[in-house]
Write a protein that holds these residues in place. Structure first.
Motif, PDB file in Angstrom:
ATOM      1  N   PRO A   1     -71.101   4.560  50.513  1.00  0.00           N
ATOM      2  CA  PRO A   1     -70.643   3.479  51.325  1.00  0.00           C
ATOM      3  C   PRO A   1     -70.364   2.330  50.672  1.00  0.00           C
ATOM      4  O   PRO A   1     -70.900   2.104  49.508  1.00  0.00           O
ATOM      5  CB  PRO A   1     -71.853   2.863  52.473  1.00  0.00           C
ATOM      6  CG  PRO A   1     -72.995   3.705  51.733  1.00  0.00           C
ATOM      7  CD  PRO A   1     -72.479   4.816  50.944  1.00  0.00           C
ATOM      8  N   SER A   2     -69.046   1.701  50.911  1.00  0.00           N
ATOM      9  CA  SER A   2     -68.618   0.530  50.028  1.00  0.00           C
ATOM     10  C   SER A   2     -68.544  -0.849  50.718  1.00  0.00           C
ATOM     11  O   SER A   2     -68.086  -1.814  50.022  1.00  0.00           O
ATOM     12  CB  SER A   2     -67.272   1.022  49.415  1.00  0.00           C
ATOM     13  OG  SER A   2     -66.182   1.018  50.581  1.00  0.00           O
ATOM     14  N   ALA A   3     -68.940  -0.811  51.932  1.00  0.00           N
ATOM     15  CA  ALA A   3     -68.729  -2.052  52.559  1.00  0.00           C
ATOM     16  C   ALA A   3     -69.742  -3.247  51.831  1.00  0.00           C
ATOM     17  O   ALA A   3     -70.952  -3.079  51.724  1.00  0.00           O
ATOM     18  CB  ALA A   3     -68.912  -2.010  54.053  1.00  0.00           C
ATOM     19  N   GLY A   4     -69.160  -4.088  51.175  1.00  0.00           N
ATOM     20  CA  GLY A   4     -69.765  -5.099  50.513  1.00  0.00           C
ATOM     21  C   GLY A   4     -70.268  -4.846  49.086  1.00  0.00           C
ATOM     22  O   GLY A   4     -71.079  -5.636  48.701  1.00  0.00           O
ATOM     23  N   ALA A   5     -69.914  -3.545  48.869  1.00  0.00           N
ATOM     24  CA  ALA A   5     -70.615  -2.935  47.623  1.00  0.00           C
ATOM     25  C   ALA A   5     -70.057  -3.723  46.220  1.00  0.00           C
ATOM     26  O   ALA A   5     -68.757  -4.185  46.380  1.00  0.00           O
ATOM     27  CB  ALA A   5     -70.424  -1.579  47.326  1.00  0.00           C
ATOM     28  N   GLN A   6     -70.800  -4.078  45.282  1.00  0.00           N
ATOM     29  CA  GLN A   6     -70.175  -4.572  44.214  1.00  0.00           C
ATOM     30  C   GLN A   6     -69.991  -3.405  43.136  1.00  0.00           C
ATOM     31  O   GLN A   6     -70.491  -2.223  43.225  1.00  0.00           O
ATOM     32  CB  GLN A   6     -71.123  -5.330  43.417  1.00  0.00           C
ATOM     33  CG  GLN A   6     -71.615  -6.479  44.254  1.00  0.00           C
ATOM     34  CD  GLN A   6     -70.335  -7.533  44.541  1.00  0.00           C
ATOM     35  OE1 GLN A   6     -69.584  -7.947  43.780  1.00  0.00           O
ATOM     36  NE2 GLN A   6     -69.949  -7.836  45.885  1.00  0.00           N
ATOM     37  N   PRO A   7     -69.161  -3.563  42.148  1.00  0.00           N
ATOM     38  CA  PRO A   7     -68.667  -2.452  41.189  1.00  0.00           C
ATOM     39  C   PRO A   7     -69.997  -2.128  40.108  1.00  0.00           C
ATOM     40  O   PRO A   7     -70.035  -2.723  39.265  1.00  0.00           O
ATOM     41  CB  PRO A   7     -67.493  -2.816  40.429  1.00  0.00           C
ATOM     42  CG  PRO A   7     -67.234  -4.090  40.930  1.00  0.00           C
ATOM     43  CD  PRO A   7     -68.133  -4.399  41.891  1.00  0.00           C
ATOM     44  N   THR A   8     -70.936  -1.550  40.551  1.00  0.00           N
ATOM     45  CA  THR A   8     -72.027  -1.108  39.756  1.00  0.00           C
ATOM     46  C   THR A   8     -72.203   0.194  39.387  1.00  0.00           C
ATOM     47  O   THR A   8     -72.800   0.702  38.526  1.00  0.00           O
ATOM     48  CB  THR A   8     -73.447  -1.580  40.538  1.00  0.00           C
ATOM     49  OG1 THR A   8     -73.383  -0.587  41.835  1.00  0.00           O
ATOM     50  CG2 THR A   8     -73.475  -2.855  41.093  1.00  0.00           C
ATOM     51  N   ASP A   9     -71.308   1.205  39.879  1.00  0.00           N
ATOM     52  CA  ASP A   9     -71.132   2.693  39.648  1.00  0.00           C
ATOM     53  C   ASP A   9     -69.784   2.659  38.863  1.00  0.00           C
ATOM     54  O   ASP A   9     -68.700   2.104  38.943  1.00  0.00           O
ATOM     55  CB  ASP A   9     -71.103   3.448  40.814  1.00  0.00           C
ATOM     56  CG  ASP A   9     -71.609   4.820  40.855  1.00  0.00           C
ATOM     57  OD1 ASP A   9     -72.095   5.057  39.588  1.00  0.00           O
ATOM     58  OD2 ASP A   9     -71.709   5.388  41.775  1.00  0.00           O
ATOM     59  N   ARG A  10     -69.774   4.095  38.026  1.00  0.00           N
ATOM     60  CA  ARG A  10     -68.499   4.448  37.436  1.00  0.00           C
ATOM     61  C   ARG A  10     -68.091   5.876  38.062  1.00  0.00           C
ATOM     62  O   ARG A  10     -68.854   6.623  38.365  1.00  0.00           O
ATOM     63  CB  ARG A  10     -68.700   4.239  36.059  1.00  0.00           C
ATOM     64  CG  ARG A  10     -69.071   3.277  35.356  1.00  0.00           C
ATOM     65  CD  ARG A  10     -68.117   2.418  34.674  1.00  0.00           C
ATOM     66  NE  ARG A  10     -68.163   1.540  33.944  1.00  0.00           N
ATOM     67  CZ  ARG A  10     -67.132   0.384  33.843  1.00  0.00           C
ATOM     68  NH1 ARG A  10     -65.837   0.722  34.045  1.00  0.00           N
ATOM     69  NH2 ARG A  10     -67.384  -0.779  33.484  1.00  0.00           N
ATOM     70  N   GLY A  11     -66.785   5.912  38.066  1.00  0.00           N
ATOM     71  CA  GLY A  11     -66.126   6.990  38.681  1.00  0.00           C
ATOM     72  C   GLY A  11     -66.520   8.056  37.703  1.00  0.00           C
ATOM     73  O   GLY A  11     -66.239   7.966  36.357  1.00  0.00           O
ATOM     74  N   PRO A  12     -66.722   9.392  38.328  1.00  0.00           N
ATOM     75  CA  PRO A  12     -67.063  10.448  37.036  1.00  0.00           C
ATOM     76  C   PRO A  12     -65.777  11.114  36.529  1.00  0.00           C
ATOM     77  O   PRO A  12     -65.920  11.895  35.409  1.00  0.00           O
ATOM     78  CB  PRO A  12     -67.562  11.563  38.105  1.00  0.00           C
ATOM     79  CG  PRO A  12     -67.164  11.202  39.234  1.00  0.00           C
ATOM     80  CD  PRO A  12     -66.832   9.724  39.682  1.00  0.00           C
ATOM     81  N   VAL A  13     -64.395  10.807  36.986  1.00  0.00           N
ATOM     82  CA  VAL A  13     -63.253  11.157  36.375  1.00  0.00           C
ATOM     83  C   VAL A  13     -62.676  10.054  35.533  1.00  0.00           C
ATOM     84  O   VAL A  13     -62.373  10.580  34.450  1.00  0.00           O
ATOM     85  CB  VAL A  13     -62.223  11.599  37.411  1.00  0.00           C
ATOM     86  CG1 VAL A  13     -60.747  12.199  36.933  1.00  0.00           C
ATOM     87  CG2 VAL A  13     -62.932  12.667  38.282  1.00  0.00           C
ATOM     88  N   THR A  14     -62.616   8.897  36.093  1.00  0.00           N
ATOM     89  CA  THR A  14     -61.856   8.080  35.157  1.00  0.00           C
ATOM     90  C   THR A  14     -62.824   7.200  34.271  1.00  0.00           C
ATOM     91  O   THR A  14     -62.409   6.355  33.640  1.00  0.00           O
ATOM     92  CB  THR A  14     -61.001   7.166  36.075  1.00  0.00           C
ATOM     93  OG1 THR A  14     -61.954   6.411  36.969  1.00  0.00           O
ATOM     94  CG2 THR A  14     -59.824   7.973  37.019  1.00  0.00           C
ATOM     95  N   ASN A  15     -64.304   6.985  34.873  1.00  0.00           N
ATOM     96  CA  ASN A  15     -65.105   5.965  34.055  1.00  0.00           C
ATOM     97  C   ASN A  15     -64.603   4.634  34.625  1.00  0.00           C
ATOM     98  O   ASN A  15     -65.112   3.562  33.852  1.00  0.00           O
ATOM     99  CB  ASN A  15     -65.401   6.234  32.555  1.00  0.00           C
ATOM    100  CG  ASN A  15     -66.528   5.544  32.150  1.00  0.00           C
ATOM    101  OD1 ASN A  15     -67.606   5.692  32.919  1.00  0.00           O
ATOM    102  ND2 ASN A  15     -66.666   5.111  31.027  1.00  0.00           N
ATOM    103  N   LEU A  16     -63.815   4.563  35.564  1.00  0.00           N
ATOM    104  CA  LEU A  16     -63.544   3.014  35.970  1.00  0.00           C
ATOM    105  C   LEU A  16     -64.492   2.512  37.065  1.00  0.00           C
ATOM    106  O   LEU A  16     -65.208   3.469  37.832  1.00  0.00           O
ATOM    107  CB  LEU A  16     -62.146   3.035  36.518  1.00  0.00           C
ATOM    108  CG  LEU A  16     -61.078   3.115  35.516  1.00  0.00           C
ATOM    109  CD1 LEU A  16     -59.717   3.496  36.175  1.00  0.00           C
ATOM    110  CD2 LEU A  16     -61.005   2.070  34.332  1.00  0.00           C
ATOM    111  N   PRO A  17     -64.677   1.305  37.377  1.00  0.00           N
ATOM    112  CA  PRO A  17     -65.874   0.961  38.290  1.00  0.00           C
ATOM    113  C   PRO A  17     -65.423   1.362  39.693  1.00  0.00           C
ATOM    114  O   PRO A  17     -64.278   1.413  40.074  1.00  0.00           O
ATOM    115  CB  PRO A  17     -65.501  -0.701  38.443  1.00  0.00           C
ATOM    116  CG  PRO A  17     -64.886  -0.875  36.988  1.00  0.00           C
ATOM    117  CD  PRO A  17     -64.193   0.362  36.777  1.00  0.00           C
ATOM    118  N   LEU A  18     -66.474   1.515  40.484  1.00  0.00           N
ATOM    119  CA  LEU A  18     -66.522   2.039  41.856  1.00  0.00           C
ATOM    120  C   LEU A  18     -67.370   1.018  42.533  1.00  0.00           C
ATOM    121  O   LEU A  18     -68.535   0.796  42.184  1.00  0.00           O
ATOM    122  CB  LEU A  18     -66.764   3.263  42.060  1.00  0.00           C
ATOM    123  CG  LEU A  18     -65.919   4.511  41.683  1.00  0.00           C
ATOM    124  CD1 LEU A  18     -66.781   6.097  42.046  1.00  0.00           C
ATOM    125  CD2 LEU A  18     -64.737   4.484  42.363  1.00  0.00           C
TER     126      LEU A  18
END
Length: 178
Positions: free
Chosen positions: A29-46
């Protein structure tokens, strides 16, 4: 606002418990989430914000062409939030929380925002006391420029100026951009 159209109205299918668990792991879930995770494909913030590159884009129930289309986005430059990645697919959501899996080729890194209030004042400087240069209507998609903790510079329709960040969707509340 005409930004998306329901493609196939009808009944909802229920996911099997194992499938629901897998999708829950792939699509946090992303509602109100801060970019603390990285995408497994791009390594960009999620999560992160992107925009729709084309004038039309299908949002599917799953990350492949064989999955059913749930939404058809029909507005070029519409800001979307990427919440998950799988191979060449990105799970996105719009301002209303609707979305699905979109092929990465339909998305752009160009940042845009959606004006969420009617007749938002665009100021010459990031201050309510500065000169008002233009007014932006609710639903306008604008290009995002610099942001301070409380203000962002936007441009749309040949006009540009500073607006308060709380009138925009497509930028994180704590995001600062140069």
């Amino acid at each position: 606002m005409g930004q998306r159209a329901k493609a196939f109205p009808g009944r909802r299918l229920r996911a099997l418990p194992a499938l629901a668990l897998i999708l829950g792991l792939l699509c946090p879930p992303s509602a109100g989430a801060q970019p603390t995770d990285r995408g497994p494909v791009t390594n960009l913030p999620l999560p992160r914000f992107v925009s729709l590159k084309s004038a039309e884009g299908n949002a599917r129930r799953g990350p492949s062409l064989s999955h059913r289309i749930d939404w058809i986005y029909k507005r070029r430059a519409l800001p979307l939030e990427v919440t998950a990645e799988y191979e060449n697919w990105r799970r996105v959501r719009d301002r209303d929380g609707a979305g699905g899996w979109v092929h990465y080729s339909l998305l752009s890194g160009v940042r845009t925002v959606l004006i969420e209030r009617d007749m938002v004042e665009m100021h010459a400087r990031p201050s309510a006391e500065s000169e008002t240069l233009a007014m932006a209507e609710m639903g306008v998609v604008a290009r995002l420029g610099a942001c301070t903790p409380d203000w962002c510079r936007i441009s749309a329709g040949g006009e540009s100026g500073w607006v308060t960040k709380d009138t925009l969707w497509g930028v994180s509340p704590d995001e600062v951009r140069e």
